[in-house]
Structures are given as structure tokens and as C-alpha cells.
Design a protein around this motif. Sequence first.
Motif, PDB file in Angstrom:
ATOM      1  N   GLY A  64       0.814  -1.201   0.000  1.00 32.86           N
ATOM      2  CA  GLY A  64       0.000   0.000   0.000  1.00 32.86           C
ATOM      3  C   GLY A  64       0.848   1.252   0.000  1.00 32.86           C
ATOM      4  O   GLY A  64       1.895   1.316   0.662  1.00 32.86           O
ATOM      5  N   MET A  65       0.403   2.253  -0.745  1.00 32.30           N
ATOM      6  CA  MET A  65       1.099   3.527  -0.851  1.00 32.30           C
ATOM      7  C   MET A  65       0.211   4.633  -0.275  1.00 32.30           C
ATOM      8  O   MET A  65      -0.885   4.370   0.233  1.00 32.30           O
ATOM      9  N   ALA A  66       0.676   5.854  -0.376  1.00 31.78           N
ATOM     10  CA  ALA A  66      -0.115   6.998   0.076  1.00 31.78           C
ATOM     11  C   ALA A  66      -1.280   7.249  -0.881  1.00 31.78           C
ATOM     12  O   ALA A  66      -1.318   6.721  -1.999  1.00 31.78           O
ATOM     13  N   PHE A  67      -2.258   8.033  -0.422  1.00 31.88           N
ATOM     14  CA  PHE A  67      -3.392   8.477  -1.241  1.00 31.88           C
ATOM     15  C   PHE A  67      -4.270   7.325  -1.734  1.00 31.88           C
ATOM     16  O   PHE A  67      -4.814   7.368  -2.832  1.00 31.88           O
ATOM     17  N   GLY A  68      -4.396   6.254  -0.943  1.00 30.89           N
ATOM     18  CA  GLY A  68      -5.301   5.174  -1.279  1.00 30.89           C
ATOM     19  C   GLY A  68      -4.917   4.397  -2.514  1.00 30.89           C
ATOM     20  O   GLY A  68      -5.778   4.053  -3.329  1.00 30.89           O
ATOM     21  N   ALA A  69      -3.641   4.079  -2.670  1.00 36.11           N
ATOM     22  CA  ALA A  69      -3.166   3.343  -3.846  1.00 36.11           C
ATOM     23  C   ALA A  69      -2.262   2.200  -3.405  1.00 36.11           C
ATOM     24  O   ALA A  69      -1.761   2.171  -2.273  1.00 36.11           O
ATOM     25  N   GLN A  70      -2.052   1.249  -4.299  1.00 34.67           N
ATOM     26  CA  GLN A  70      -1.112   0.158  -4.062  1.00 34.67           C
ATOM     27  C   GLN A  70      -0.389  -0.188  -5.343  1.00 34.67           C
ATOM     28  O   GLN A  70      -0.893   0.036  -6.445  1.00 34.67           O
ATOM     29  N   LEU A  71       0.818  -0.741  -5.205  1.00 35.45           N
ATOM     30  CA  LEU A  71       1.628  -1.188  -6.334  1.00 35.45           C
ATOM     31  C   LEU A  71       2.013  -2.638  -6.110  1.00 35.45           C
ATOM     32  O   LEU A  71       2.233  -3.069  -4.966  1.00 35.45           O
ATOM     33  N   GLY A  72       2.113  -3.406  -7.186  1.00 36.80           N
ATOM     34  CA  GLY A  72       2.455  -4.813  -7.064  1.00 36.80           C
ATOM     35  C   GLY A  72       3.367  -5.277  -8.188  1.00 36.80           C
ATOM     36  O   GLY A  72       3.393  -4.711  -9.280  1.00 36.80           O
ATOM     37  N   LEU A  73       4.121  -6.335  -7.897  1.00 39.56           N
ATOM     38  CA  LEU A  73       5.006  -6.955  -8.876  1.00 39.56           C
ATOM     39  C   LEU A  73       4.845  -8.459  -8.759  1.00 39.56           C
ATOM     40  O   LEU A  73       4.885  -9.012  -7.651  1.00 39.56           O
ATOM     41  N   GLY A  74       4.654  -9.147  -9.893  1.00 38.29           N
ATOM     42  CA  GLY A  74       4.474 -10.586  -9.891  1.00 38.29           C
ATOM     43  C   GLY A  74       5.370 -11.273 -10.900  1.00 38.29           C
ATOM     44  O   GLY A  74       5.707 -10.702 -11.948  1.00 38.29           O
ATOM     45  N   TYR A  75       5.775 -12.492 -10.579  1.00 37.50           N
ATOM     46  CA  TYR A  75       6.605 -13.303 -11.478  1.00 37.50           C
ATOM     47  C   TYR A  75       6.085 -14.736 -11.471  1.00 37.50           C
ATOM     48  O   TYR A  75       5.683 -15.254 -10.426  1.00 37.50           O
ATOM     49  N   GLY A  76       6.087 -15.368 -12.642  1.00 33.57           N
ATOM     50  CA  GLY A  76       5.639 -16.747 -12.720  1.00 33.57           C
ATOM     51  C   GLY A  76       6.391 -17.514 -13.793  1.00 33.57           C
ATOM     52  O   GLY A  76       6.932 -16.932 -14.735  1.00 33.57           O
ATOM     53  N   ARG A  77       6.413 -18.840 -13.637  1.00 34.52           N
ATOM     54  CA  ARG A  77       7.027 -19.724 -14.634  1.00 34.52           C
ATOM     55  C   ARG A  77       6.082 -20.868 -14.928  1.00 34.52           C
ATOM     56  O   ARG A  77       5.561 -21.497 -14.004  1.00 34.52           O
ATOM     57  N   ALA A  78       5.855 -21.124 -16.211  1.00 28.58           N
ATOM     58  CA  ALA A  78       4.957 -22.191 -16.643  1.00 28.58           C
ATOM     59  C   ALA A  78       5.703 -23.181 -17.523  1.00 28.58           C
ATOM     60  O   ALA A  78       6.634 -22.814 -18.247  1.00 28.58           O
ATOM     61  N   ARG A  79       5.272 -24.439 -17.459  1.00 25.20           N
ATOM     62  CA  ARG A  79       5.816 -25.482 -18.334  1.00 25.20           C
ATOM     63  C   ARG A  79       4.643 -26.210 -18.974  1.00 25.20           C
ATOM     64  O   ARG A  79       3.696 -26.585 -18.293  1.00 25.20           O
ATOM     65  N   GLY A  80       4.733 -26.388 -20.294  1.00 29.54           N
ATOM     66  CA  GLY A  80       3.656 -27.019 -21.025  1.00 29.54           C
ATOM     67  C   GLY A  80       4.174 -27.850 -22.180  1.00 29.54           C
ATOM     68  O   GLY A  80       5.376 -28.151 -22.265  1.00 29.54           O
ATOM     69  N   PRO A  81       3.298 -28.196 -23.124  1.00 33.91           N
ATOM     70  CA  PRO A  81       3.684 -29.064 -24.239  1.00 33.91           C
ATOM     71  C   PRO A  81       4.819 -28.508 -25.090  1.00 33.91           C
ATOM     72  O   PRO A  81       5.558 -29.282 -25.702  1.00 33.91           O
ATOM     73  N   GLU A  82       4.953 -27.192 -25.154  1.00 29.33           N
ATOM     74  CA  GLU A  82       5.982 -26.602 -26.012  1.00 29.33           C
ATOM     75  C   GLU A  82       7.149 -26.035 -25.216  1.00 29.33           C
ATOM     76  O   GLU A  82       7.922 -25.234 -25.735  1.00 29.33           O
ATOM     77  N   GLY A  83       7.282 -26.436 -23.953  1.00 26.03           N
ATOM     78  CA  GLY A  83       8.429 -25.980 -23.188  1.00 26.03           C
ATOM     79  C   GLY A  83       8.060 -25.034 -22.064  1.00 26.03           C
ATOM     80  O   GLY A  83       6.991 -25.135 -21.468  1.00 26.03           O
ATOM     81  N   ARG A  84       8.962 -24.096 -21.791  1.00 30.41           N
ATOM     82  CA  ARG A  84       8.867 -23.224 -20.640  1.00 30.41           C
ATOM     83  C   ARG A  84       8.560 -21.791 -21.059  1.00 30.41           C
ATOM     84  O   ARG A  84       8.988 -21.330 -22.111  1.00 30.41           O
ATOM     85  N   ALA A  85       7.824 -21.071 -20.203  1.00 31.28           N
ATOM     86  CA  ALA A  85       7.572 -19.647 -20.412  1.00 31.28           C
ATOM     87  C   ALA A  85       7.627 -18.936 -19.077  1.00 31.28           C
ATOM     88  O   ALA A  85       7.242 -19.492 -18.040  1.00 31.28           O
ATOM     89  N   ASP A  86       8.129 -17.696 -19.092  1.00 33.70           N
ATOM     90  CA  ASP A  86       8.183 -16.864 -17.897  1.00 33.70           C
ATOM     91  C   ASP A  86       7.322 -15.632 -18.102  1.00 33.70           C
ATOM     92  O   ASP A  86       7.191 -15.116 -19.220  1.00 33.70           O
ATOM     93  N   GLY A  87       6.749 -15.133 -17.007  1.00 33.81           N
ATOM     94  CA  GLY A  87       5.936 -13.927 -17.075  1.00 33.81           C
ATOM     95  C   GLY A  87       6.261 -12.984 -15.943  1.00 33.81           C
ATOM     96  O   GLY A  87       6.618 -13.399 -14.840  1.00 33.81           O
ATOM     97  N   LEU A  88       6.164 -11.696 -16.219  1.00 32.32           N
ATOM     98  CA  LEU A  88       6.416 -10.644 -15.239  1.00 32.32           C
ATOM     99  C   LEU A  88       5.318  -9.611 -15.380  1.00 32.32           C
ATOM    100  O   LEU A  88       4.936  -9.252 -16.501  1.00 32.32           O
ATOM    101  N   ALA A  89       4.776  -9.134 -14.256  1.00 33.86           N
ATOM    102  CA  ALA A  89       3.681  -8.173 -14.316  1.00 33.86           C
ATOM    103  C   ALA A  89       3.874  -7.073 -13.290  1.00 33.86           C
ATOM    104  O   ALA A  89       4.273  -7.320 -12.149  1.00 33.86           O
ATOM    105  N   LEU A  90       3.590  -5.849 -13.689  1.00 33.98           N
ATOM    106  CA  LEU A  90       3.591  -4.684 -12.817  1.00 33.98           C
ATOM    107  C   LEU A  90       2.158  -4.182 -12.730  1.00 33.98           C
ATOM    108  O   LEU A  90       1.511  -3.985 -13.764  1.00 33.98           O
ATOM    109  N   SER A  91       1.655  -3.995 -11.524  1.00 34.75           N
ATOM    110  CA  SER A  91       0.246  -3.668 -11.362  1.00 34.75           C
ATOM    111  C   SER A  91       0.043  -2.536 -10.370  1.00 34.75           C
ATOM    112  O   SER A  91       0.900  -2.252  -9.526  1.00 34.75           O
ATOM    113  N   ALA A  92      -1.115  -1.890 -10.466  1.00 30.97           N
ATOM    114  CA  ALA A  92      -1.459  -0.795  -9.568  1.00 30.97           C
ATOM    115  C   ALA A  92      -2.966  -0.750  -9.386  1.00 30.97           C
ATOM    116  O   ALA A  92      -3.725  -1.156 -10.272  1.00 30.97           O
TER     117      ALA A  92
END
Length: 233
Positions: A64-92
Motif C-alpha cells: 500500500g502507498m499513500a493516497f489510497g493506492a497500491q503497487l504490485g510486482l508478480g513473477y511466474g514460470r509455466a511449463r507445457g507441451p511446447e516448453g517453458r515460459a516466464d511472465g512478469l507483471a507490474l500492477s497498480a
Amino acid sequence: MNFTHLMIAAVVTVGLQPAWAARPLATDDAGVIASGGCEFEASRVVARHGTDRTGETAAALACGMAFGAQLGLGYGRARGPEGRADGLALSAKAELWTGAGATAPALALAGALGWGRTAGQDWQRESSEVRLIGTLPVVHAFVHVNLGHARSHTGGPKATTWGLALEHQPATLAGLGWAPLAEVYGDDRGDRWVNVGVRTTVLPDRLFVDLAYARQQAPEKARVWNAGLRFAF
């Protein structure tokens, strides 16, 4: 069906959890983390479509930040039929309006940017989304409504996204709080999804674990199991 892009999309979706979802829902609530507080989330997702299976592990941190806001950061790794994938997300997410009282109706605005890569490739911008979020208290429950706009940056179409969820207040059993959840969500470019789950309060206002099962409403139904936890500090 291009499972490489589906894998990246799945990773980015889970990476967006700090802005979107009152875990394990895909539909967000209008609550915003108080200034100075933080929440850590971890999840394991298994998706099946026909004989194909994709597994994903993800973690996210939002504060949580000032003025009624929040910031977030997420990371994930998936494995499927065609191999591996990574994801990164910035959110507010930012509070727009809140009524009086602890269980008052509220409005919020959320946005997120997502990046992805497959094994041996560089990171690339994958997606962006903005949502208007409303939460309305009803008898012993909350109704959450989302309406948004999503854009793919890899040549995919733009889409209007939506979600409608019902979250029951926790009922005490065996010393824990159990809150059943249900939702319908989707967009104007694809089939809708139905998701049901439960969130268990292990430590009040601190530690929560959850489990959900989602199914695509289409002739060849995709199915997703989603298990995770949230720790507030």
C-alpha cells in the motif's frame, strides 16, 4: 491453438494477482492495501485442455502507498507441451470512492502491464489492462463487479473484459474461517469461465490459503485448478 502464447498469457494473468484478484478469484474486489502494509501471494496453477497440460508456479508482492493506492510486482514460470515460459507483471490499484463503515460499497481503478518470454528468448511486452472495480455488500456476502479493457501487444485483438463474483463472509469451523466463492468472467473475444472455490482464514487478517476450480464454457472445455496462499504484513 498456440500453447506458447497460452502459457505466457496464463503466467501474466497470475502475475497480475496483486492488482486483480481477491484470491482465488479472477474478479477483483475494490479493497486497497493500507499505506505501509504489504501482501505476499504464492500460487500453483494446473491447466488442462484436451490431452495438453500446463503447470505454473507464481509469486507476487503488493504494498500500500499513500493516497489510497497500491503497487504490485508478480513473477511466474509455466511449463507445457511446447516448453517453458516466464511472465512478469507490474500492477497498480487506486481507490476512487468508499462509503462509510467497514463493509461499505466501494469503487476502485486498477491497471497492469505484462511481459513474457519463452526459453532462450528475450523479454517482450505481452499485455496491458485497465479495470473499473466495484464491491457491494449484501447479506453475509459481497458482490464484486469488474469491467475492463485488455490489449495484446503481440498482434492479438483488443478485448472488453468483465467479471461478476460472489464472496461469502467466512464461517467458523474447526477454529478456521471458511469463505466460499463463485464467479463468472470472460471477455467479448472468447468464451466465459465459471470458477468456484474456498478461501480459509488461518490467522485472522494475516494468513489465508485457498483452492479453486475453473471451467471454460465451450465445447472443448479447458479446466484450471488454482491453489495458493496470501500473507499480509
